[in-house]
Each structure stands twice: as structure tokens, then as C-alpha cells.
Design a protein around this motif. Structure first.
Motif, PDB file in Angstrom:
ATOM      1  N   LEU A 153      -9.029  15.260  -1.671  1.00  0.00           N
ATOM      2  CA  LEU A 153      -8.505  15.573  -0.337  1.00  0.00           C
ATOM      3  C   LEU A 153      -8.453  17.088  -0.151  1.00  0.00           C
ATOM      4  N   ILE A 199     -11.282  10.153   7.140  1.00  0.00           N
ATOM      5  CA  ILE A 199     -10.165   9.538   6.407  1.00  0.00           C
ATOM      6  C   ILE A 199      -9.125  10.618   6.154  1.00  0.00           C
ATOM      7  N   SER A 200      -7.889  10.356   6.535  1.00  0.00           N
ATOM      8  CA  SER A 200      -6.804  11.334   6.370  1.00  0.00           C
ATOM      9  C   SER A 200      -5.571  10.648   5.803  1.00  0.00           C
ATOM     10  N   VAL A 201      -4.854  11.354   4.951  1.00  0.00           N
ATOM     11  CA  VAL A 201      -3.637  10.853   4.312  1.00  0.00           C
ATOM     12  C   VAL A 201      -2.447  11.618   4.881  1.00  0.00           C
ATOM     13  N   CYS A 242      -4.575   6.044  -3.834  1.00  0.00           N
ATOM     14  CA  CYS A 242      -4.541   7.508  -3.889  1.00  0.00           C
ATOM     15  C   CYS A 242      -3.897   7.925  -5.200  1.00  0.00           C
ATOM     16  N   GLY A 248      -7.445  15.317   3.796  1.00  0.00           N
ATOM     17  CA  GLY A 248      -8.435  14.439   4.389  1.00  0.00           C
ATOM     18  C   GLY A 248      -9.803  14.615   3.777  1.00  0.00           C
ATOM     19  N   ILE A 286      -8.448  10.247  -3.308  1.00  0.00           N
ATOM     20  CA  ILE A 286      -8.430   8.925  -2.695  1.00  0.00           C
ATOM     21  C   ILE A 286      -9.660   8.154  -3.152  1.00  0.00           C
ATOM     22  N   ILE A 306      -9.637   1.013   1.546  1.00  0.00           N
ATOM     23  CA  ILE A 306      -8.745   2.069   1.027  1.00  0.00           C
ATOM     24  C   ILE A 306      -8.030   1.455  -0.170  1.00  0.00           C
ATOM     25  N   LYS A 361      -5.100   2.155  10.404  1.00  0.00           N
ATOM     26  CA  LYS A 361      -4.222   2.817   9.433  1.00  0.00           C
ATOM     27  C   LYS A 361      -3.611   1.775   8.513  1.00  0.00           C
ATOM     28  N   VAL A 363      -2.580   5.997   5.238  1.00  0.00           N
ATOM     29  CA  VAL A 363      -3.934   6.495   5.453  1.00  0.00           C
ATOM     30  C   VAL A 363      -4.403   6.088   6.844  1.00  0.00           C
ATOM     31  N   LYS A 364      -5.038   7.038   7.519  1.00  0.00           N
ATOM     32  CA  LYS A 364      -5.675   6.792   8.817  1.00  0.00           C
ATOM     33  C   LYS A 364      -7.195   6.835   8.645  1.00  0.00           C
TER      34      LYS A 364
END
Length: 424
Positions: free
Chosen positions: A412, A364-366, A301, A380, A281, A298, A332, A317-318
Motif C-alpha cells: 500500500l 483498491i484503498s484501505v 491485509c 491504496g 494487501i 480481498i 467495500k 477496503v474499498k
């Protein structure tokens, strides 16, 4: 059996006097009497039927063709001089040192400007000659991009009934997931010498990838009614490509079996298996001193793991700023459908002082979006004072360079995955 050959007729003029014409005055004279002048007619010559056909059919001896007689010699009763030996073309010295690239026979190799050997294929062998592919590679380490420009192909093997093909080029990075690393050019119709001049870009390529990855370029023939046909491929080890070097390749296509794929090779016992790649990312951080807020961008990715049965994902993404500050700390992005290389280009702001920001952590998480079901966690990354390596460097650069946007690529990982996630 024999036939009689008639005596030859005396030669006459094209203007013959008709029989009804009036004879000259000397012919009507009573003193003129008919008499024969000249030798008597010869007797008929008897020849055989074989000689008769030979005279009418064969005008003379059939001499052998030099190109064929070299391989299939014939024996004659009459003396036949052998064909002269073929002259071999002597290559001039300037053809080897020049830049025109001429003077080389099929099947030979020549050195390019960088000293690497460039292979060509024997064009006389229809089973092995598949054509050549010309392309250019450029690695931009600053932006972590690999630029692949597909220029053209020459002399491709005909795949359709009309003696032509509908070629296109597929690109893969090996080893790696095929769909995540797949790029493709447009298809050109009815040609064996296509010219694409199309640029394809791999994002999120690091210097480490350049030492371990191999670029595979496949030329295929598109078939609307059936399955696309494979023509040939070439492979380039990216470790030979220097940073910032715009290197041009002109390579002969080969048929490489699929069992040579790095992904299908068995792992020897005792070797350490690397962590599964979940993707990367690109994140930008900027602290705005005028507004007193943190701007989180963001951007995109790359090479995400496939979570759906179709081989793709529906990623989003969050972003969460910890410790939790309520709803204002959670954001998000939108969902990108059926892709493993999504491009978001979305920015979020968090109102926080610089002193407080130094103590916080950005999570950050996908995720893969599933309608009516729990979303699947892809990977993440955590940025903050408790991070290490490049993640900690990114956080320090943001705090140190206030008002400046700092972009970093992050890998990630499974670390930081929540135990459960409710449908959104």
C-alpha cells in the motif's frame, strides 16, 4: 581446677543376681572366709577441665573436605595428605561427530548440521543464565508466509515467589511497527520448562523482507496483578534462512537492551529515508468467461499502519473500477475492529466484457473506520494497464489466464489518496 576420675567398674553380666537371693551352699560354709583376689584398685587420675570436655566432645581430628579445602586450605599440626587432583573427563571423538549433542561443556559452542554456530549459556552463572528457547522457522515464498513454530523452553529463570513462572513468547519483526508485527503464544502456568508446540504465521513476507528483517523472540512472565516481566530474548537474521528450509533453532536467552532497536537508531544526515510502510494487501483476480464478469477477492491485509490512539486501526477496503460506472462499480468490505492484520475473505464481481476490462483500472484503498468522523486513509494500490511492476504483471496474468484465480501481494502507498472522504 581438676576433677577425680573414678576407677573403671568391673564388667558384669546383663543378668545380675539380686541381693535378696539365696547364696550358694559354699557361701554358707563356716570355713569360707571373705578375701580379695586380684590387684588393688588403681588410684584416681586427675585431668583438667579442658581435657574433660575434649574427651566428651571431640571424637577425633576433623579432616578437611576436599572440595572446600581446595579453595580454603587449612594448616594442621598432624600430617595431612593432600586430596587427589580431580580427574578431567576426556570427551570422546564420537560425541563431537554424533547427533546426540552430548559431550559439550557449559559455555561452549557447537556446530549444527548447517554449519552455523549454536551458542549455549554457562548454567553455573545465575545472573546470566536465563534459559533456552527451541523453535523452528520456515519461509514459504510461494505464499509469502513465514511460519514460526515455538516448540519449548528449558531452564527458565524463576520470576514468581513460588520459584516458577507463567511464560509466553512474543514475536516481532524488526524494523517495523511493534503492534503490526506482534504475534504471541498462549501462556503456560507454573513452569520453568514450558512446551508450547504452537505455530504462528507472518503473512505478506516477501523475499526482500527476508534479506532486511530480523525476527525477535521474547520470553516473558505473565503477571495478572502487575506488569508482565521480561525474562530474555533471542534474535534471528532472516537472511540466513533459505526458502523452503525448515530450520530448527535452540538458542540461549539473552538480555538485550531496548536501545539496540533498529527503529530507535538515529538516522544519519544525508541518508535517503524509505517511504513509510502502510501495510500490504492480498488480492485475487479472476475473469469468468461464462458469466462475463471480473471477480475481485480481498483476502487479507498485513502490517497496516496504526491510525487510532490505541495503536490499532478499524480497517475496511474499498474497491472501485474506473472509469466510473455508477454504484455498480463501487464496493467495500466489512469493518474489522482493532486489528492491523485483518482477514476479510470477501469477493466482489463486476459485469464487464474482456475488451472493456483491458482499458479499465481497478482502484483498491484501505481505510480506518471512525464513527461520526471522516475515515482515515491508510493506503491504496491501482491495478490496470497504466500500472507498472508487479501491479501490471498481476493485471496481465488475470487477462491472460481466463478462468484462473491469480493472487498477488501488493504494498500500500500514499499514491491515489483522495482529497477528502465523507463518513460512511
Amino acid at each position: 581446677m581438676s576433677v577425680s576420675k573414678p576407677p573403671p567398674l568391673p564388667s558384669t553380666s546383663h543378668l545380675a543376681i539380686p541381693a535378696s537371693s539365696t547364696p550358694p551352699s559354699s557361701a554358707t560354709s563356716p570355713s569360707a572366709t571373705p578375701h580379695h583376689t586380684g590387684p588393688p584398685p588403681p588410684s584416681p587420675v586427675k585431668i583438667s577441665m579442658q581435657e574433660h570436655f575434649a574427651i566428651n566432645v571431640c571424637p577425633g581430628p576433623i579432616l578437611p573436605i576436599p572440595q572446600i579445602s581446595d579453595f580454603f586450605p587449612r594448616f594442621h599440626d598432624y600430617p595431612c595428605t593432600p586430596p587427589p587432583p580431580r580427574e578431567k573427563k576426556i570427551l570422546k571423538e564420537e560425541t563431537f561427530n554424533g547427533d546426540m549433542g552430548v559431550g559439550f561443556k557449559d559455555g561452549e559452542r557447537r556446530l549444527d548440521n548447517n554449519g552455523d554456530r549454536e551458542e549455549t549459556v554457562d548454567s553455573d552463572d545465575e545472573d546470566t543464565y536465563l534459559g533456552t528457547l527451541e523453535f523452528t522457522l520456515l519461509f514459504d515464498q510461494e505464499n509469502n508466509c513465514l511460519h514460526c513454530t515455538i516448540n519449548k523452553a528449558k531452564g527458565l529463570k524463576a520470576m514468581d515467589s513460588n520459584g516458577l513462572a507463567d511464560p509466553y513468547v512474543k514475536l516481532h519483526l524488526l524494523p517495523g511497527a511493534s503492534k503490526a508485527n506482534k504475534l504471541r503464544t498462549k501462556t503456560l502456568k507454573n513452569t520453568l520448562n514450558p512446551i508450547w508446540n504452537e505455530e504462528l504465521v507472518y503473512h505478506g513476507i516477501t523475499a526482500v523482507d527476508m534479506t532486511t528483517k530480523t525476527l525477535r523472540l521474547c520470553v516473558c512472565d505473565m503477571d495478572r496483578l502487575g506488569r508482565n516481566e521480561f525474562i530474555g530474548e533471542v534474535r534471528v537474521a532472516l537472511k540466513k534462512l533459505r526458502e523452503g528450509e525448515n530450520k530448527r533453532y535452540n538458542m540461549g536467552l539473552e538480555r538485550i537492551t531496548q536501545n539496540k532497536e533498529a527503529n530507535n537508531q538515529p538516522v544519519e544526515p544525508g541518508t535517503v529515508v524509505a517511504e513509510e510502510e502502510r501495510g500490504r494487501i492480498l488480492v485475487s483476480l479472476c475473469y469468468n468467461t461464462e458469466k462475463g464478469c471480473l471477480l475481485v477477492g480481498i483476502i487479507r491485509c498485513a502490517h497496516l499502519a496504526a491510525m487510532d490512539s490505541n495503536g490499532y486501526s478499524d480497517p475496511f477496503v474499498k474497491i472501485t473500477l474506473q472509469p466510473d460506472m455508477g454504484k455498480k462499480s463501487k464496493n467495500k468490505t466489512t469493518v474489522k475492529k482493532k486489528t492491523l492484520n485483518p482477514e476479510f475473505n470477501e469477493e466482489f464481481s463486476y459485469e464487464v466484457t474482456l475488451d472493456q476490462l483491458a482499458k479499465k483500472t481497478l482502484e483498491i484503498s484501505v481505510w480506518d473506520y471512525d464513527l461520526g468522523m471522516s475515515n482515515d486513509f491508510i493506503g491504496g494500490v491501482e491495478l490496470g494497464i497504466n500500472a507498472n511492476g508487479q501491479r501490471l504483471r498481476h493485471w496481465f496474468d488475470c487477462l491472460k489466464n481466463k478462468g484462473k484465480k491469480v493472487e498477488y501481494w501488493h504494498t500500500l502507498t500514499q499514491q491515489g489518496a483522495p482529497s477528502s472522504d465523507k463518513p460512511d
